[in-house]
Design a protein around this motif. Structure first.
Motif, mmCIF file in Angstrom:
data_model
loop_
_atom_site.group_PDB
_atom_site.id
_atom_site.type_symbol
_atom_site.label_atom_id
_atom_site.label_comp_id
_atom_site.label_asym_id
_atom_site.label_seq_id
_atom_site.Cartn_x
_atom_site.Cartn_y
_atom_site.Cartn_z
ATOM 1 N N MET A 1 34.697 48.803 47.956
ATOM 2 C CA MET A 1 34.637 49.061 46.519
ATOM 3 C C MET A 1 35.041 47.798 45.763
ATOM 4 N N PRO A 2 34.322 47.423 44.716
ATOM 5 C CA PRO A 2 34.695 46.228 43.946
ATOM 6 C C PRO A 2 36.105 46.316 43.386
ATOM 7 N N LYS A 3 36.652 45.150 43.059
ATOM 8 C CA LYS A 3 37.961 45.059 42.426
ATOM 9 C C LYS A 3 37.752 45.023 40.913
ATOM 10 N N PHE A 4 38.491 45.866 40.185
ATOM 11 C CA PHE A 4 38.273 45.995 38.749
ATOM 12 C C PHE A 4 39.456 45.418 37.966
ATOM 13 N N ALA A 5 39.139 44.626 36.961
ATOM 14 C CA ALA A 5 40.144 44.062 36.059
ATOM 15 C C ALA A 5 39.945 44.652 34.673
ATOM 16 N N ALA A 6 41.027 45.022 34.026
ATOM 17 C CA ALA A 6 40.952 45.572 32.675
ATOM 18 C C ALA A 6 40.817 44.438 31.667
ATOM 19 N N ASN A 7 39.781 44.496 30.849
ATOM 20 C CA ASN A 7 39.662 43.539 29.753
ATOM 21 C C ASN A 7 40.480 44.067 28.578
ATOM 22 N N ILE A 8 41.649 43.502 28.396
ATOM 23 C CA ILE A 8 42.581 44.074 27.418
ATOM 24 C C ILE A 8 42.326 43.577 25.990
ATOM 25 N N SER A 9 41.246 42.835 25.792
ATOM 26 C CA SER A 9 40.783 42.613 24.422
ATOM 27 C C SER A 9 40.009 43.816 23.908
ATOM 28 N N MET A 10 39.483 44.621 24.856
ATOM 29 C CA MET A 10 38.658 45.765 24.476
ATOM 30 C C MET A 10 39.250 47.096 24.919
ATOM 31 N N LEU A 11 40.057 47.089 25.963
ATOM 32 C CA LEU A 11 40.733 48.303 26.416
ATOM 33 C C LEU A 11 42.171 48.334 25.886
ATOM 34 N N PHE A 12 42.704 49.541 25.763
ATOM 35 C CA PHE A 12 44.083 49.774 25.336
ATOM 36 C C PHE A 12 44.348 49.221 23.926
ATOM 37 N N THR A 13 43.324 49.208 23.095
ATOM 38 C CA THR A 13 43.509 48.702 21.730
ATOM 39 C C THR A 13 44.308 49.660 20.858
ATOM 40 N N GLU A 14 44.697 50.810 21.416
ATOM 41 C CA GLU A 14 45.638 51.684 20.726
ATOM 42 C C GLU A 14 47.004 51.006 20.573
ATOM 43 N N LEU A 15 47.215 49.945 21.351
ATOM 44 C CA LEU A 15 48.499 49.244 21.386
ATOM 45 C C LEU A 15 48.338 47.810 20.898
ATOM 46 N N PRO A 16 49.426 47.189 20.420
ATOM 47 C CA PRO A 16 49.380 45.751 20.150
ATOM 48 C C PRO A 16 49.030 44.987 21.422
ATOM 49 N N PHE A 17 48.397 43.840 21.269
ATOM 50 C CA PHE A 17 47.891 43.100 22.431
ATOM 51 C C PHE A 17 48.960 42.881 23.494
ATOM 52 N N ILE A 18 50.122 42.456 23.102
ATOM 53 C CA ILE A 18 51.135 42.082 24.084
ATOM 54 C C ILE A 18 51.638 43.282 24.878
ATOM 55 N N GLU A 19 51.404 44.507 24.360
ATOM 56 C CA GLU A 19 51.826 45.711 25.081
ATOM 57 C C GLU A 19 50.735 46.248 26.010
ATOM 58 N N PHE B 1 25.756 53.645 42.187
ATOM 59 C CA PHE B 1 24.805 52.885 43.006
ATOM 60 C C PHE B 1 25.116 51.390 42.950
ATOM 61 N N LEU B 2 25.369 50.865 41.748
ATOM 62 C CA LEU B 2 25.627 49.430 41.630
ATOM 63 C C LEU B 2 26.902 49.018 42.358
ATOM 64 N N PHE B 3 27.930 49.861 42.323
ATOM 65 C CA PHE B 3 29.160 49.529 43.042
ATOM 66 C C PHE B 3 28.894 49.466 44.548
ATOM 67 N N ARG B 4 28.146 50.429 45.074
ATOM 68 C CA ARG B 4 27.783 50.383 46.499
ATOM 69 C C ARG B 4 26.937 49.153 46.793
ATOM 70 N N HIS B 5 26.047 48.827 45.876
ATOM 71 C CA HIS B 5 25.166 47.666 46.042
ATOM 72 C C HIS B 5 25.979 46.378 46.113
ATOM 73 N N LEU B 6 26.974 46.239 45.256
ATOM 74 C CA LEU B 6 27.816 45.048 45.289
ATOM 75 C C LEU B 6 28.567 44.941 46.612
ATOM 76 N N ASP B 7 29.026 46.078 47.134
ATOM 77 C CA ASP B 7 29.677 46.068 48.448
ATOM 78 C C ASP B 7 28.705 45.627 49.529
ATOM 79 N N THR B 8 27.492 46.143 49.470
ATOM 80 C CA THR B 8 26.478 45.776 50.468
ATOM 81 C C THR B 8 26.160 44.286 50.408
#
Length: 256
Positions: A1-19, A223-230
């Motif tokens: 399974m691919p490794k996922f990183a959270a883009n915190i410029s777009m995710l968790f914007t309910e909070l101030p950036f540093i949090e 499908f794309l996640f499986r494809h990346l693993d393959t």
């Protein structure tokens, strides 16, 4: 399974950036990425990364006046000096934050600049930037964007990006492949990922339409996640989408 990183410029914007670093760790992410660190001192960010045991996998070089619609300047022959100064600033941050790769925004084509001149400028600027990055052991990335969300952007397709990479000829220059942007511009995601994989240094995702979380649109992400693993892709996949609602409530798509 691919490794996922959270883009915190777009995710968790309910909070101030540093949090958002702590929120990403609490949600189960081991890594983060973001657009720009320059509004903060490097030690403010590094302290958060250390506190929450997070890896920073990517940030962008300075874009110019983002609020005014600028999206980089690598293709602008009028701003070569500014571009080179920004390379130095980005590398100083990258080194202090331990980030292994930087994305260089190509910029929009100026009305007074021909496509040919923009191309020549972009190649020359990338050679400069790649050489500077190489000295510090950092990869340089270029990313095609879709012309609907970024009208006038110079770099809009994988073939164009691959041609530029070949012309620059730097061993540390790679493509940042954004599934959302390239679904809008090209489609044919699986075959393109297979064909371009040797040039791809980083992948990002969002669904189409709307640029929301996987499962909200037309793309078959399981499908794309499986494809990346393959294919054997072992890099990070940045979650660069706008949640339909609360970030945590929208994480049900994740395969862990």
């Amino acid at each position: 399974m691919p490794k996922f990183a959270a883009n915190i410029s777009m995710l968790f914007t309910e909070l101030p950036f540093i949090e958002r670093f702590g929120a990403a760790r609490a949600a189960g992410f081991d890594a983060v990425e973001f657009l720009f660190p320059y509004a903060f001192e490097p030690d403010q960010i590094s302290a958060r990364l250390e506190r929450f045991d997070l890896q920073l996998v990517l940030h962008n070089m300075p874009p110019g006046d983002w609020a005014a619609g600028e999206r980089g300047m690598a293709c602008d022959p009028r701003r070569i000096g500014e571009f080179q100064d920004n390379v130095g600033l980005a590398l100083d941050y990258a080194e202090e934050l331990g980030v292994p790769q930087l994305h260089c925004l190509a910029g929009k084509l100026h009305a007074a600049v021909t496509m040919e001149r923009a191309h020549e400028t972009c190649v020359a600027n990338l050679r400069f930037a790649a050489a500077q990055c190489q000295q510090r052991g950092i990869k340089l990335l270029i990313e095609p964007l879709n012309r609907f969300d970024a009208p006038g952007y110079f770099l809009t397709g994988t073939r164009q990006a691959a041609a530029i990479i070949a012309e620059v000829g730097a061993p540390n220059l790679f493509m940042q492949y954004d599934i959302y942007h390239m679904q809008r511009m090209e489609g044919n995601l699986a075959d393109t990922l297979r064909a371009q994989l040797p040039l791809i240094g980083h992948i990002q995702l969002a669904d189409v339409p709307g640029r929301h979380e996987p499962g909200t649109g037309e793309i078959n992400f399981p499908f794309l996640f499986r494809h990346l693993d393959t294919l054997g892709y072992d890099g990070w996949v940045g979650c660069e989408y706008t949640p339909l609602g609360n970030t945590v409530d929208g994480l049900g798509w994740r395969p862990w």
